[in-house]
Motif scaffolding. Structure first.
Motif, mmCIF file in Angstrom:
data_model
loop_
_atom_site.group_PDB
_atom_site.id
_atom_site.type_symbol
_atom_site.label_atom_id
_atom_site.label_comp_id
_atom_site.label_asym_id
_atom_site.label_seq_id
_atom_site.Cartn_x
_atom_site.Cartn_y
_atom_site.Cartn_z
ATOM 1 N N TYR A 200 -21.034 65.443 11.370
ATOM 2 C CA TYR A 200 -21.200 63.995 11.270
ATOM 3 C C TYR A 200 -21.022 63.558 9.827
ATOM 4 N N ARG A 201 -19.970 62.815 9.573
ATOM 5 C CA ARG A 201 -19.685 62.264 8.250
ATOM 6 C C ARG A 201 -19.697 63.358 7.183
ATOM 7 N N GLY A 202 -19.097 64.488 7.556
ATOM 8 C CA GLY A 202 -18.957 65.600 6.621
ATOM 9 C C GLY A 202 -20.119 66.564 6.596
ATOM 10 N N ILE A 203 -21.188 66.296 7.352
ATOM 11 C CA ILE A 203 -22.348 67.191 7.400
ATOM 12 C C ILE A 203 -22.246 68.038 8.664
ATOM 13 N N SER A 204 -22.016 69.335 8.513
ATOM 14 C CA SER A 204 -21.864 70.202 9.680
ATOM 15 C C SER A 204 -23.235 70.587 10.230
ATOM 16 N N GLY A 205 -23.273 70.838 11.535
ATOM 17 C CA GLY A 205 -24.510 71.277 12.177
ATOM 18 C C GLY A 205 -25.519 70.180 12.430
ATOM 19 N N MET A 206 -25.111 68.898 12.249
ATOM 20 C CA MET A 206 -26.030 67.805 12.564
ATOM 21 C C MET A 206 -26.322 67.808 14.062
ATOM 22 N N GLU A 207 -27.557 67.496 14.410
ATOM 23 C CA GLU A 207 -27.961 67.473 15.810
ATOM 24 C C GLU A 207 -28.613 66.143 16.146
ATOM 25 N N VAL A 208 -28.329 65.667 17.334
ATOM 26 C CA VAL A 208 -29.046 64.506 17.872
ATOM 27 C C VAL A 208 -29.550 64.890 19.251
ATOM 28 N N HIS A 209 -30.764 64.476 19.556
ATOM 29 C CA HIS A 209 -31.319 64.785 20.873
ATOM 30 C C HIS A 209 -30.961 63.675 21.837
ATOM 31 N N LEU A 210 -30.393 64.058 22.981
ATOM 32 C CA LEU A 210 -30.038 63.129 24.049
ATOM 33 C C LEU A 210 -31.109 63.246 25.132
ATOM 34 N N PHE A 211 -31.694 62.119 25.490
ATOM 35 C CA PHE A 211 -32.858 62.105 26.382
ATOM 36 C C PHE A 211 -32.467 61.915 27.839
ATOM 37 N N ARG A 212 -33.166 62.597 28.721
ATOM 38 C CA ARG A 212 -33.185 62.194 30.122
ATOM 39 C C ARG A 212 -34.239 61.092 30.242
ATOM 40 N N TRP A 213 -34.011 60.140 31.132
ATOM 41 C CA TRP A 213 -34.897 58.986 31.212
ATOM 42 C C TRP A 213 -36.340 59.407 31.495
ATOM 43 N N ARG A 214 -36.515 60.364 32.392
ATOM 44 C CA ARG A 214 -37.874 60.827 32.723
ATOM 45 C C ARG A 214 -38.553 61.412 31.487
ATOM 46 N N GLU A 215 -37.793 62.136 30.688
ATOM 47 C CA GLU A 215 -38.330 62.737 29.461
ATOM 48 C C GLU A 215 -38.766 61.657 28.467
ATOM 49 N N LEU A 216 -37.929 60.650 28.270
ATOM 50 C CA LEU A 216 -38.258 59.589 27.319
ATOM 51 C C LEU A 216 -39.503 58.828 27.758
ATOM 52 N N LYS A 217 -39.577 58.512 29.044
ATOM 53 C CA LYS A 217 -40.778 57.844 29.564
ATOM 54 C C LYS A 217 -42.019 58.695 29.322
ATOM 55 N N SER A 218 -41.913 59.972 29.599
ATOM 56 C CA SER A 218 -43.046 60.867 29.440
ATOM 57 C C SER A 218 -43.503 60.925 27.979
ATOM 58 N N ASP A 219 -42.545 60.987 27.053
ATOM 59 C CA ASP A 219 -42.895 61.086 25.634
ATOM 60 C C ASP A 219 -43.582 59.804 25.154
ATOM 61 N N LEU A 220 -43.089 58.656 25.587
ATOM 62 C CA LEU A 220 -43.720 57.393 25.196
ATOM 63 C C LEU A 220 -45.129 57.291 25.772
ATOM 64 N N ARG A 221 -45.272 57.633 27.029
ATOM 65 C CA ARG A 221 -46.583 57.509 27.665
ATOM 66 C C ARG A 221 -47.573 58.525 27.121
ATOM 67 N N SER A 222 -47.080 59.703 26.715
ATOM 68 C CA SER A 222 -47.988 60.709 26.147
ATOM 69 C C SER A 222 -48.609 60.213 24.842
ATOM 70 N N ALA A 223 -47.893 59.331 24.133
ATOM 71 C CA ALA A 223 -48.419 58.758 22.889
ATOM 72 C C ALA A 223 -49.365 57.594 23.149
ATOM 73 N N GLY A 224 -49.389 57.106 24.398
ATOM 74 C CA GLY A 224 -50.256 55.988 24.754
ATOM 75 C C GLY A 224 -49.533 54.684 25.000
ATOM 76 N N PHE A 225 -48.204 54.670 24.848
ATOM 77 C CA PHE A 225 -47.452 53.434 24.998
ATOM 78 C C PHE A 225 -47.323 53.014 26.460
ATOM 79 N N ARG A 226 -47.266 51.696 26.658
ATOM 80 C CA ARG A 226 -46.913 51.105 27.947
ATOM 81 C C ARG A 226 -45.502 50.549 27.816
ATOM 82 N N ILE A 227 -44.620 50.933 28.725
ATOM 83 C CA ILE A 227 -43.230 50.447 28.689
ATOM 84 C C ILE A 227 -43.178 49.069 29.337
#
Length: 263
Positions: A200-227
């Motif tokens: 990415y822009r000359g930086i090799s080995g950059m990583e981005v995490h791509l979420f499954r919707w169920r995973e993203l919901k779970s992570d937000l709710r585990s922190a206490g958030f209401r969607i």
């Protein structure tokens, strides 16, 4: 040692790998940032969605602010803004612009997993845009970042978060190959499911995490958030998809999620 060279692995900050360290310590990227993304349609979609929901000026924190694209916009609207990033160069650029315009703006260099500089319930609004959460390495670190965000939001405060969809890769042959490799990883119970590596822009080995919707919901709710609200975004046009109620977990390129800390 090169200034961009990362420290030993055991000394890297929470959620940071060597490539992300290099990214945050490469001044060139801050110098190029605004021009590189000029006219990007996702930023226009972000701005419309944020402006429609974050209306009344109140303390706002932009987590992973980059050169201040959204933070400066809100400061111009009269919001007291704190902009947080791990990149000294990105913050320097944002501070210079804020100073030139005499805006109510504070830049803080910090790791999003460790926001001890801020007291509990400091902010009414928080931003985590353009897949900032996905750049944090490892699910435990991402959950710590969400928990820290929850902690510094006031009761009734709101978070706007953008994340990329795991299944956006269905649309191209290279992406489908990646998905097959991910299926093998899941079968073997290997770590890193959803992490996509690139140069990415000359930086090799950059990583981005791509979420499954169920995973993203779970992570937000585990922190206490209401969607409260979800905008599934098209991967190509960067506009909200038609009929979002129909299979957005597969069809969307990503989501802008509005979540709140219950009062």
């Amino acid at each position: 040692m090169n200034a961009n060279s990362p420290p030993p692995l055991w000394r890297l900050p929470d959620g940071v790998n060597p490539s992300l360290w290099e990214y945050t310590h490469t001044d060139r990227l801050a110098d190029e940032e605004d021009e590189y993304f000029r006219g990007h349609p996702l930023f226009q979609t972000d701005a419309r969605a944020l402006d429609a929901r974050f209306v009344e000026p109140a303390p706002l924190v932009d987590l992973g602010c980059g050169t201040g694209r959204h933070a400066l916009r809100f400061a111009r609207r009269g919001f007291p803004v704190v902009a947080v990033d791990l990149s000294h160069a990105m913050l320097r650029t944002a501070r210079a612009e804020a100073h030139a315009e005499r805006l109510a703006f504070l830049g803080v260099e910090a790791n999003l997993c460790r926001l001890g500089a801020f007291r509990d319930e400091t902010f009414t609004y928080a931003l985590s845009m353009f897949s900032t959460l996905g750049m944090i390495r490892g699910r435990p670190a991402r959950r710590r970042a969400l928990a820290e965000t929850f902690r510094i939001l006031r009761r009734g405060g709101r978070l706007a978060l953008h994340a990329h969809n795991f299944w956006l890769n269905l649309g191209d042959p290279q992406g489908r190959t990646w998905l097959l490799n991910q299926a093998k990883r899941a079968l073997l119970q290997q770590p890193g499911l959803g992490d996509r590596r690139m140069t990415y822009r000359g930086i090799s080995g950059m990583e981005v995490h791509l979420f499954r919707w169920r995973e993203l919901k779970s992570d937000l709710r585990s922190a206490g958030f209401r969607i409260d609200d979800v905008l599934p975004i098209d991967a190509v046009r960067a506009e909200p998809i038609a009929a979002p109620w129909f299979g957005h977990s597969l069809r969307a390129g990503g989501w802008i999620v509005f979540a709140s800390r219950p009062g």
